[in-house]
Scaffold this active site. Structure first.
Site, PDB file in Angstrom:
ATOM      1  N   ALA A   1      19.303  57.222  64.204  1.00  0.00           N
ATOM      2  CA  ALA A   1      17.962  57.793  64.303  1.00  0.00           C
ATOM      3  C   ALA A   1      17.790  58.923  63.295  1.00  0.00           C
ATOM      4  O   ALA A   1      18.685  59.730  63.090  1.00  0.00           O
ATOM      5  CB  ALA A   1      17.710  58.305  65.711  1.00  0.00           C
TER       6      ALA A   1
ATOM      7  N   TYR B   1      14.456  65.321  52.390  1.00  0.00           N
ATOM      8  CA  TYR B   1      15.212  64.348  53.190  1.00  0.00           C
ATOM      9  C   TYR B   1      16.707  64.463  52.902  1.00  0.00           C
ATOM     10  O   TYR B   1      17.529  64.590  53.810  1.00  0.00           O
ATOM     11  CB  TYR B   1      14.702  62.941  52.882  1.00  0.00           C
ATOM     12  CG  TYR B   1      15.492  61.824  53.515  1.00  0.00           C
ATOM     13  CD1 TYR B   1      15.589  61.700  54.890  1.00  0.00           C
ATOM     14  CD2 TYR B   1      16.137  60.864  52.720  1.00  0.00           C
ATOM     15  CE1 TYR B   1      16.301  60.651  55.466  1.00  0.00           C
ATOM     16  CE2 TYR B   1      16.847  59.827  53.287  1.00  0.00           C
ATOM     17  CZ  TYR B   1      16.933  59.724  54.656  1.00  0.00           C
ATOM     18  OH  TYR B   1      17.648  58.700  55.227  1.00  0.00           O
TER      19      TYR B   1
ATOM     20  N   VAL C   1      18.217  49.287  60.684  1.00  0.00           N
ATOM     21  CA  VAL C   1      19.672  49.150  60.792  1.00  0.00           C
ATOM     22  C   VAL C   1      20.080  48.941  62.242  1.00  0.00           C
ATOM     23  O   VAL C   1      20.914  48.081  62.553  1.00  0.00           O
ATOM     24  CB  VAL C   1      20.387  50.377  60.199  1.00  0.00           C
ATOM     25  CG1 VAL C   1      21.890  50.303  60.445  1.00  0.00           C
ATOM     26  CG2 VAL C   1      20.105  50.487  58.699  1.00  0.00           C
TER      27      VAL C   1
END
Length: 308
Positions: free
Chosen positions: A65, A135, A13
């Site tokens: 990030a 996650y 991205v």
């Protein structure tokens, strides 16, 4: 002119964002490696790093990030490793940003904060929060801490939750499927035509992020992102064939057979992603920001067909 700090600029991205931000903003970067310079700052995203130099005169942070989702996770404590970057690292950066006077913090989160599937239910909306894997949990925790920090300090928080992001240069399953279609393999997906999956091209996601840099209505909001055109697995394969000028040779293998094989091989989650649904409702995003995805899903697939 805004001074924008981008993290994760070497990621998928981030690489697509850079050319769309340059020229409109003074662009600065935090990366894990490279050469330190006036606009390039080398630092890890963790609980201990000092970002003082990188935050000087910054108005907006776009935080891409992250420790990303890993299909075959083999860490002994995956949740701790995800939290170290995605939760603690994000909060450390945001806390220092608020202290430095940064006006807005844009956090690229994930639809996994909502959950894993919408099979048998309505599409996800921006108010839901039910992560299932490490996650998604680490991102959900980061969202909650960021919103609390925003309330305490006045720094504006913007959260964007994309589903699968694709485009030129994408890797993993999307790229593999595109290549298999291009090579003419008779894939067994023609009968998987009742499910629906929301995707977002990186081109639409970049456009949404750019809108969120300055739009006054974006402050302290959670937005879902998609191409606003959901596809079944069969439709996805058909469109991949179309944009590459190939015949669609998919075979009509019943979805129930996939479920059976998945159960036998202990791959139920993999099969669920193939035959199940994951839809997002972006009505709130469109109405709040007066925004619509500028690229159609076919546009996105055409651009993705440049995958090497």
């Amino acid at each position: 002119m805004y001074n924008v700090l981008l993290t994760g600029s070497t990621g998928f991205v981030g690489q697509h964002l850079i050319p769309h931000l340059k020229g409109d903003y003074v662009l600065n970067y935090i990366n894990r490696s490279g050469n330190e310079g006036p606009n390039q700052h080398i630092a890890k995203i963790d609980a201990d790093s000092n970002y003082t130099k990188a935050l000087k005169e910054i108005n907006v942070i776009i935080h891409c990030a992250a420790r990303v989702h890993i299909m075959d996770e083999n860490s002994a404590n995956p949740i701790d490793e995800f939290r170290a970057v995605n939760t603690k690292g994000t909060l450390n950066l945001a806390t220092q940003a608020a202290q430095a006077g940064v006006k807005r913090f844009i956090f690229i989160s994930t639809i996994k904060v909502n959950g894993e599937s919408t099979t048998g239910r309505t599409p996800f909306n921006e108010q839901e929060n039910a992560p299932e894997d490490p996650y998604g949990i680490s991102k959900a925790e980061a969202e909650q801490k960021l919103l609390a920090l925003g309330q305490k300090t006045g720094m504006e928080i913007v959260i964007i939750r994309p589903p699968l992001v694709y485009g030129e240069g994408v890797k993993a399953n999307f790229a593999s499927l595109m290549r298999l279609v291009n090579k003419g393999f008779p894939l067994p997906f023609r009968a998987i035509n009742k499910n629906k999956r929301s995707l977002v091209s990186v081109y639409n996601l970049v456009d949404l992020i750019k809108v969120c840099v300055e739009h006054p209505n974006a402050a302290n909001q959670v937005f879902l992102a998609s191409d606003d055109h959901d596809l079944s697995t069969a439709e996805m394969v058909q469109l991949m064939a179309k944009v590459q000028g190939k015949s669609n040779l998919a075979l009509p293998v019943p979805p129930a057979l996939f479920s059976l094989v998945g159960a036998m091989l202990g791959k139920k989650q993999v099969v669920d992603r193939l035959i199940g649904s994951l839809q997002v409702d972006i009505t709130y995003t469109k109405n709040t920001l007066n925004w619509a995805p500028p690229y159609s899903v076919e546009d996105g697939f055409k651009l993705s067909a440049k995958i090497k």
